[in-house]
Enzyme design. Structure first.
Site, PDB file in Angstrom:
ATOM      1  N   TYR A  65       3.775  -4.621  -0.625  1.00  0.00           N
ATOM      2  CA  TYR A  65       3.861  -3.240  -0.162  1.00  0.00           C
ATOM      3  C   TYR A  65       4.177  -3.174   1.332  1.00  0.00           C
ATOM      4  O   TYR A  65       5.081  -2.437   1.749  1.00  0.00           O
ATOM      5  CB  TYR A  65       2.548  -2.521  -0.453  1.00  0.00           C
ATOM      6  CG  TYR A  65       2.585  -1.035  -0.161  1.00  0.00           C
ATOM      7  CD1 TYR A  65       3.245  -0.157  -1.014  1.00  0.00           C
ATOM      8  CD2 TYR A  65       1.953  -0.508   0.970  1.00  0.00           C
ATOM      9  CE1 TYR A  65       3.279   1.200  -0.766  1.00  0.00           C
ATOM     10  CE2 TYR A  65       1.986   0.853   1.233  1.00  0.00           C
ATOM     11  CZ  TYR A  65       2.643   1.703   0.362  1.00  0.00           C
ATOM     12  OH  TYR A  65       2.682   3.051   0.631  1.00  0.00           O
ATOM     13  N   SER A 102       4.965   4.185   5.551  1.00  0.00           N
ATOM     14  CA  SER A 102       3.513   4.108   5.442  1.00  0.00           C
ATOM     15  C   SER A 102       2.967   3.491   6.722  1.00  0.00           C
ATOM     16  O   SER A 102       3.682   2.774   7.434  1.00  0.00           O
ATOM     17  CB  SER A 102       3.110   3.245   4.243  1.00  0.00           C
ATOM     18  OG  SER A 102       1.737   2.930   4.277  1.00  0.00           O
TER      19      SER A 102
END
Length: 266
Positions: free
Chosen positions: A167, A153
């Site tokens: 995350y 990501s």
């Protein structure tokens, strides 16, 4: 120097390959299934939600895509061995692994329990490591190389002010794993890379594409940092995926490809 003899028609040809897609029912997982399946790859699709997996299997069959469904998450070594065994039994081996599974849990670190943090790490990092280990053993035994693609990501590179400590940490770990395995498995002809998207159209992000005031405000603020000036579409991930799973990327390993419209370039 004479003109190089490059067969461009074969560079991206993955027809007949065998692929495992972990997290196949998610937004990126479905992009993977559609991209590889329509390119002639035989799939083993895995996910934890049995109903969603059955629906996906029906959709793949209707599209003429060869696939078998395994209702298993890569939580343990035994789970991963079973997934690999299913691919070997059905398709004779494993040529491609795409790990598309992942979760997020948003909260400021001072409000997040360690168990919540650990759950994100288990889902995003442990599962990827375990299935990579099992697939790597199979690919090394086959002796014909292979392709691994993780899902990273933009948040593996950049922080976020809205409670992304779990995350961001997990995706940074994926980046490190990608580089480490790229180094470790190069001698076997196994390439290991990652695709790092930012916002792309999916059920989870549909609200950002809406025309209400809140969505417009959030979207405009985000797009101010995206050089191409738009949000992502599933097709924007299909090209990098096909590159990373085909002969075209044989000399590329340990890389994170940011499919983000230039978001991380600024």
């Amino acid at each position: 120097m004479t003109l190089p003899a490059i067969d461009t028609s074969a560079l991206f040809d993955v027809h007949g390959k065998s692929a495992i897609v972990v997290g196949a029912t998610g937004a990126f997982g479905k992009v993977v299934c559609a991209t590889l399946g329509r390119a002639g790859v035989r799939l083993v699709v895995t996910a934890g939600n049995a109903a969603e997996l059955a629906t996906l299997a029906d959709e793949l069959a209707a599209a003429g895509i060869t696939a078998i469904a395994v209702n298993t998450r890569p939580n343990t070594e035994a789970d991963c061995d079973a997934i690999v065994a299913a691919a070997v039994q059905a398709h004779g081996g494993v040529d491609i692994l795409v790990v598309a599974a992942g979760v997020n849990d948003v909260a400021p670190i001072i409000d997040m329990s360690h168990e919540r943090f650990a759950a994100v790490m288990r889902a995003n990092v442990d599962g990827a490591w375990l299935i990579a280990q099992a697939v790597g053993k199979q690919m090394i035994a086959q002796g014909t190389g292979g392709k691994l693609v993780f899902t990273s990501s933009a948040r593996g590179k950049l922080g976020h002010p809205a409670g992304y400590s779990a995350y961001c940490t997990s995706k940074s770990a994926i980046d490190g794993m990608t580089k480490a395995l790229g180094c470790e498995w190069g001698k076997y002809g196994i390439t290991v890379n990652a695709i790092a998207p930012t916002v792309f159209r999916s059920p989870l992000t549909a609200w950002m594409f809406a025309d209400d005031d809140k969505a417009i405000a959030v979207r405009e603020g985000f797009l101010a940092r995206v050089p191409v000036g738009r949000l992502g579409e599933p097709e924007d991930l299909a090209g990098p995926l096909l590159f990373l799973t085909s002969r075209a990327s044989d000399f590329h390993t340990g890389h994170i490809i940011y499919a983000d419209g230039g978001y991380t370039a600024g």
